[in-house]
Design a protein around this motif. Structure first.
Motif, PDB file in Angstrom:
ATOM      1  N   TYR A 122      30.878  17.164  33.973  1.00  0.00           N
ATOM      2  CA  TYR A 122      31.304  17.735  35.241  1.00  0.00           C
ATOM      3  C   TYR A 122      31.300  19.252  35.067  1.00  0.00           C
ATOM      4  CZ  TYR A 122      32.334  12.954  36.329  1.00  0.00           C
ATOM      5  OH  TYR A 122      32.197  11.597  36.549  1.00  0.00           O
ATOM      6  N   VAL A 123      30.313  19.896  35.662  1.00  0.00           N
ATOM      7  CA  VAL A 123      30.041  21.309  35.416  1.00  0.00           C
ATOM      8  C   VAL A 123      30.764  22.148  36.463  1.00  0.00           C
ATOM      9  CG1 VAL A 123      28.258  23.061  35.116  1.00  0.00           C
ATOM     10  CG2 VAL A 123      27.785  20.675  34.474  1.00  0.00           C
ATOM     11  N   PHE A 124      31.787  22.863  36.014  1.00  0.00           N
ATOM     12  CA  PHE A 124      32.579  23.717  36.896  1.00  0.00           C
ATOM     13  C   PHE A 124      32.224  25.177  36.664  1.00  0.00           C
ATOM     14  CE2 PHE A 124      35.027  19.831  36.779  1.00  0.00           C
ATOM     15  CZ  PHE A 124      35.563  19.743  38.056  1.00  0.00           C
ATOM     16  N   LYS A 125      32.288  25.946  37.726  1.00  0.00           N
ATOM     17  CA  LYS A 125      31.911  27.355  37.667  1.00  0.00           C
ATOM     18  C   LYS A 125      33.022  28.208  38.268  1.00  0.00           C
ATOM     19  CE  LYS A 125      27.942  30.248  38.990  1.00  0.00           C
ATOM     20  NZ  LYS A 125      26.630  30.213  39.701  1.00  0.00           N
ATOM     21  N   ALA A 126      33.401  29.260  37.559  1.00  0.00           N
ATOM     22  CA  ALA A 126      34.390  30.208  38.072  1.00  0.00           C
ATOM     23  C   ALA A 126      33.703  31.248  38.947  1.00  0.00           C
ATOM     24  CB  ALA A 126      35.119  30.886  36.914  1.00  0.00           C
ATOM     25  N   GLN A 127      34.488  32.011  39.682  1.00  0.00           N
ATOM     26  CA  GLN A 127      33.928  33.011  40.581  1.00  0.00           C
ATOM     27  C   GLN A 127      33.134  34.065  39.817  1.00  0.00           C
ATOM     28  OE1 GLN A 127      36.819  34.789  43.175  1.00  0.00           O
ATOM     29  NE2 GLN A 127      35.277  35.571  44.582  1.00  0.00           N
ATOM     30  N   ASP A 128      33.528  34.333  38.557  1.00  0.00           N
ATOM     31  CA  ASP A 128      32.813  35.333  37.764  1.00  0.00           C
ATOM     32  C   ASP A 128      31.600  34.747  37.044  1.00  0.00           C
ATOM     33  OD1 ASP A 128      33.936  33.837  35.735  1.00  0.00           O
ATOM     34  OD2 ASP A 128      35.063  35.489  34.827  1.00  0.00           O
ATOM     35  N   GLY A 129      31.283  33.466  37.317  1.00  0.00           N
ATOM     36  CA  GLY A 129      30.119  32.837  36.724  1.00  0.00           C
ATOM     37  C   GLY A 129      30.382  32.056  35.455  1.00  0.00           C
ATOM     38  N   ARG A 130      31.593  32.125  34.930  1.00  0.00           N
ATOM     39  CA  ARG A 130      31.895  31.418  33.693  1.00  0.00           C
ATOM     40  C   ARG A 130      31.844  29.904  33.927  1.00  0.00           C
ATOM     41  NH1 ARG A 130      33.280  32.809  28.831  1.00  0.00           N
ATOM     42  NH2 ARG A 130      34.530  31.472  27.482  1.00  0.00           N
ATOM     43  N   LEU A 131      31.330  29.171  32.944  1.00  0.00           N
ATOM     44  CA  LEU A 131      31.198  27.722  33.057  1.00  0.00           C
ATOM     45  C   LEU A 131      32.235  27.000  32.214  1.00  0.00           C
ATOM     46  CD1 LEU A 131      27.321  27.196  32.855  1.00  0.00           C
ATOM     47  CD2 LEU A 131      28.755  27.456  34.879  1.00  0.00           C
ATOM     48  N   ALA A 132      32.771  25.933  32.779  1.00  0.00           N
ATOM     49  CA  ALA A 132      33.643  25.003  32.064  1.00  0.00           C
ATOM     50  C   ALA A 132      33.116  23.601  32.343  1.00  0.00           C
ATOM     51  CB  ALA A 132      35.091  25.145  32.529  1.00  0.00           C
ATOM     52  N   VAL A 133      32.834  22.857  31.304  1.00  0.00           N
ATOM     53  CA  VAL A 133      32.292  21.511  31.464  1.00  0.00           C
ATOM     54  C   VAL A 133      33.324  20.498  30.984  1.00  0.00           C
ATOM     55  CG1 VAL A 133      30.383  19.948  30.981  1.00  0.00           C
ATOM     56  CG2 VAL A 133      29.974  22.423  31.049  1.00  0.00           C
ATOM     57  N   VAL A 134      33.634  19.541  31.851  1.00  0.00           N
ATOM     58  CA  VAL A 134      34.552  18.452  31.513  1.00  0.00           C
ATOM     59  C   VAL A 134      33.710  17.247  31.130  1.00  0.00           C
ATOM     60  CG1 VAL A 134      36.349  16.914  32.381  1.00  0.00           C
ATOM     61  CG2 VAL A 134      36.329  19.339  33.064  1.00  0.00           C
TER      62      VAL A 134
END
Length: 235
Positions: A122-134
């Motif tokens: 589950y690929v999440f993206k922050a407003q600054d473009g940083r990625l967090a994958v669950v």
């Protein structure tokens, strides 16, 4: 592991966009894949007794909002992928938006050397473009209504659902292992936050087989940890 500098975040976002547009990926010749940096790669084998417990003063929460969201399931050339952008996440006190999720067979991460039949990213993206994958593990058991909704959408079945409830694809227990890694497909860009949930979610054998029928081997080999911190949050 705080957010990267804006320039690095923008570069990471650009790499993710390029990666999303890739076609077929040759998983049989992974030794030929090249990364600009290759010391903090994903996936890894999560050795549970080596994971350090999170400090008491660290933000732990991993929560999701607007989980009932419109979706479009596609075959992107190397995975079954679901495009949906309504779901929000709060990860360790920071806000992210779901960009897409997709499935790997067999699981890319392992737990104490054990693979699961499927792993969802589950690929999440922050407003600054940083990625967090669950990362979520799937095992054979009871049928999963939301997995079936994805499969029906992918097959363009008559009256196939146009929405999915992400919550039904996530485990009830939200403890996780956290480390800093990379995308698992070229360009293998590093500085990606990973949150791997060890509690598996069930799908029926028929549902797992339906995913595997699309891609039987689209998992990257595990990569060396190379001394990176691996932290355990929650139970």
């Amino acid at each position: 592991m705080r957010a990267a500098l804006p320039l690095a975040a923008l570069c990471l976002a650009a790499a993710f966009a390029a990666n999303a547009g890739d076609g077929k990926i040759d998983y049989d010749h992974q030794d030929q894949w090249q990364a600009a940096h290759d010391t903090a790669q994903s996936p890894i084998d999560i050795v549970t007794h080596d994971a350090a417990p999170a400090r008491d003063d660290e933000p732990l929460a991993l929560s999701f909002d607007h989980t009932h969201a419109p979706m479009e399931a596609i075959d992107n050339g190397h995975a079954v992928e679901v495009e949906t952008h309504a779901t929000q996440a709060t990860i360790r006190g920071r806000h992210f938006t779901l960009a897409q999720f997709h499935f790997h067979a067999q699981s890319e991460h392992t737990l104490d050397g054990k693979h699961f039949p499927l792993e969802g990213h589950y690929v999440f993206k922050a407003q600054d473009g940083r990625l967090a994958v669950v990362g979520v593990m799937y095992e054979i058991g009871k049928p999963n209504a939301q997995a079936q909704a994805v499969l029906d959408s992918l097959a363009h079945k008559r009256n196939a659902p146009h929405e999915v409830d992400i919550d039904g694809l996530l485990p009830a227990k939200r403890g996780y292992y956290h480390y800093l890694g990379s995308l698992t497909t070229p360009p293998l860009t590093e500085n990606v936050e990973w949150y791997v949930l060890p509690a598996p979610v069930t799908m029926s054998k028929q549902q797992v087989d339906a995913f595997v029928a699309h891609y039987r081997h689209n998992n990257r080999n595990v990569q060396p940890l190379n001394g990176r911190p691996l932290v355990r949050y929650g139970g």
